[in-house]
Design a protein around this motif. Sequence first.
Motif, mmCIF file in Angstrom:
data_model
loop_
_atom_site.group_PDB
_atom_site.id
_atom_site.type_symbol
_atom_site.label_atom_id
_atom_site.label_comp_id
_atom_site.label_asym_id
_atom_site.label_seq_id
_atom_site.Cartn_x
_atom_site.Cartn_y
_atom_site.Cartn_z
ATOM 1 N N GLY A 156 0.943 -1.168 0.079
ATOM 2 C CA GLY A 156 -0.127 -0.017 -0.115
ATOM 3 C C GLY A 156 1.028 1.283 0.079
ATOM 4 O O GLY A 156 0.634 2.482 -0.417
ATOM 5 N N ALA A 157 1.708 1.356 0.592
ATOM 6 C CA ALA A 157 2.749 2.269 0.572
ATOM 7 C C ALA A 157 3.522 2.501 -0.801
ATOM 8 O O ALA A 157 3.320 3.979 -1.208
ATOM 9 C CB ALA A 157 4.196 2.300 1.557
ATOM 10 N N THR A 158 3.816 1.715 -1.492
ATOM 11 C CA THR A 158 4.306 1.934 -3.037
ATOM 12 C C THR A 158 2.964 2.220 -3.584
ATOM 13 O O THR A 158 3.129 3.129 -4.633
ATOM 14 C CB THR A 158 4.497 0.548 -3.389
ATOM 15 O OG1 THR A 158 5.760 -0.108 -2.691
ATOM 16 C CG2 THR A 158 5.161 0.638 -4.937
ATOM 17 N N VAL A 159 1.731 1.973 -3.378
ATOM 18 C CA VAL A 159 0.520 2.452 -4.239
ATOM 19 C C VAL A 159 0.255 3.667 -4.182
ATOM 20 O O VAL A 159 0.120 4.545 -4.932
ATOM 21 C CB VAL A 159 -0.832 1.256 -3.939
ATOM 22 C CG1 VAL A 159 -1.811 2.530 -4.269
ATOM 23 C CG2 VAL A 159 -0.700 0.072 -4.335
ATOM 24 N N THR A 160 0.637 4.353 -2.752
ATOM 25 C CA THR A 160 0.414 5.490 -2.458
ATOM 26 C C THR A 160 1.485 6.599 -3.389
ATOM 27 O O THR A 160 1.267 7.776 -3.839
ATOM 28 C CB THR A 160 0.391 6.020 -1.085
ATOM 29 O OG1 THR A 160 -0.698 5.303 -0.552
ATOM 30 C CG2 THR A 160 0.480 7.438 -0.833
ATOM 31 N N ARG A 161 2.662 5.979 -3.212
ATOM 32 C CA ARG A 161 3.849 6.628 -3.819
ATOM 33 C C ARG A 161 3.481 6.876 -5.481
ATOM 34 O O ARG A 161 3.859 7.687 -5.948
ATOM 35 C CB ARG A 161 5.067 5.997 -3.462
ATOM 36 C CG ARG A 161 5.575 6.085 -2.106
ATOM 37 C CD ARG A 161 6.064 7.744 -1.708
ATOM 38 N NE ARG A 161 7.266 7.931 -2.434
ATOM 39 C CZ ARG A 161 8.471 7.620 -1.932
ATOM 40 N NH1 ARG A 161 8.840 7.068 -0.755
ATOM 41 N NH2 ARG A 161 9.693 8.089 -2.797
ATOM 42 N N VAL A 162 3.225 5.768 -5.883
ATOM 43 C CA VAL A 162 2.850 5.686 -7.440
ATOM 44 C C VAL A 162 2.021 6.544 -7.711
ATOM 45 O O VAL A 162 1.803 7.543 -9.021
ATOM 46 C CB VAL A 162 2.829 4.400 -7.873
ATOM 47 C CG1 VAL A 162 2.447 4.260 -9.416
ATOM 48 C CG2 VAL A 162 4.024 3.553 -7.654
ATOM 49 N N CYS A 180 -1.996 2.685 4.248
ATOM 50 C CA CYS A 180 -2.209 4.067 3.574
ATOM 51 C C CYS A 180 -2.057 4.972 4.524
ATOM 52 O O CYS A 180 -2.605 5.501 5.290
ATOM 53 C CB CYS A 180 -3.592 4.011 3.318
ATOM 54 S SG CYS A 180 -4.296 5.547 2.425
ATOM 55 N N PRO A 181 -0.587 5.528 4.521
ATOM 56 C CA PRO A 181 -0.235 6.431 5.360
ATOM 57 C C PRO A 181 -0.700 7.841 5.355
ATOM 58 O O PRO A 181 -1.545 8.072 4.321
ATOM 59 C CB PRO A 181 1.286 6.335 5.144
ATOM 60 C CG PRO A 181 1.720 5.205 4.529
ATOM 61 C CD PRO A 181 0.380 4.814 3.718
ATOM 62 N N SER A 182 -0.680 8.530 6.294
ATOM 63 C CA SER A 182 -1.097 9.955 6.411
ATOM 64 C C SER A 182 -0.166 10.759 7.086
ATOM 65 O O SER A 182 0.720 10.440 7.614
ATOM 66 C CB SER A 182 -2.855 10.046 7.219
ATOM 67 O OG SER A 182 -2.167 9.528 8.505
ATOM 68 N N PRO A 183 -0.547 12.235 6.983
ATOM 69 C CA PRO A 183 0.503 13.158 7.865
ATOM 70 C C PRO A 183 0.739 12.699 9.110
ATOM 71 O O PRO A 183 1.785 12.938 9.718
ATOM 72 C CB PRO A 183 -0.254 14.528 7.436
ATOM 73 C CG PRO A 183 -1.049 14.355 6.177
ATOM 74 C CD PRO A 183 -1.550 12.846 6.237
ATOM 75 N N VAL A 184 -0.280 12.322 9.689
ATOM 76 C CA VAL A 184 -0.017 11.658 11.185
ATOM 77 C C VAL A 184 0.555 10.289 11.296
ATOM 78 O O VAL A 184 1.495 10.136 12.350
ATOM 79 C CB VAL A 184 -1.776 11.747 11.939
ATOM 80 C CG1 VAL A 184 -1.414 11.228 13.535
ATOM 81 C CG2 VAL A 184 -2.465 12.942 11.718
ATOM 82 N N LEU A 185 0.423 9.541 10.175
ATOM 83 C CA LEU A 185 0.969 8.333 10.381
ATOM 84 C C LEU A 185 1.769 8.113 9.091
ATOM 85 O O LEU A 185 1.282 7.367 8.170
ATOM 86 C CB LEU A 185 0.023 7.173 10.484
ATOM 87 C CG LEU A 185 -0.857 7.138 11.739
ATOM 88 C CD1 LEU A 185 -1.754 5.782 11.836
ATOM 89 C CD2 LEU A 185 0.176 6.994 13.013
#
Length: 337
Positions: A156-162, A180-185
């Motif tokens: 999921g971290a790669t999906v967000t970056r792409v 699915c990271p966020s500004p808090v996490l």
Amino acid sequence: MTKNHRTTDHQDDGRATTPRRGVLRGLGLTLGGVALGAGAGAAPAAAAGRGSGRPGTGPCTYVLVHGTHSAGAYWQPVAQELVLRGHRVVAVDLPLHGSQAFVPESYQRQDLEALATEPSPVAALSLDDYERHVTGVVRRVAAHGPVVLVGHSLGGATVTRVGEAVPELLHHICYMAAFCPSPVLPTPDACTAAPENADALIPLGQIVGDPEQLGVMRLNPRTGDTKDLQALHEMMCADYPDSVFRQRLGGIQTDESTTVYAGRAVGTPESWGRLPRTYLRFGRDRTIATKLQDRMIAEADARTPRNHFTVHDFPDASHLGPLDRAPVARALAELAP
């Protein structure tokens, strides 16, 4: 379930120093599955035509990204179902995973003392490397039609970056029990350490060597220790029969870079946030706890109030997903244009 989601119930960066506690918590990231390849009909990246940087008008292609200690083979049952439904599928092997996996020489011999210190090239990998690799695949397949990008767990971290890098090339993004990271996490490590993930299982006795010294989290999937095997079974797929668990265990790789766990993966509302997105929520996940999944969904929705996740709920699924992958494939098939 977080409010304001459309929910469907399916029954059938560079190197960073990671504190030891954060690395140990990182074992709560996925232990991916096993199986073969990308499915018939998928155009391998090496054989595809050059990407033009513009979406094509042909059939939809699913680009599937595996989690930690895993490989593209994890996706084989889902890929097969999608291909049988007429879709193109590319199940990505991330760098030094799958067909290019690094296998420590001491692991082959089961020399546990040597395994605790043998260097690993995987330590040099970062989330930047994963993003570049998957973005390259997306560029090539997008030249032939719409792209649905799917990530499981650490994927999921790669999906967000792409999604942040090339939103114009993506038709839809999907997170399957994924970070699915966020500004808090902002990183997988931060997500794993969140209070909502307190009930996640972390088999500490399975870690080989010192992750801070090795630069990788190293596992020994060939362990014969009954206690460790029980913990891994519960963490990965408690609902699977022992025989199937052993099959999945056989697909686990020894090493995953600790730097990847510490990589920042926060999309902006202007790029990542404009993409239609779906979350496949697993209700019996002991690796990325369901409460953490709900928090990540809620935080993403708060950042893009006019573009919420569509959530498909799999209440009985453990981290590797339902033993029968047909319901997952049906949910993914709905994302094609």
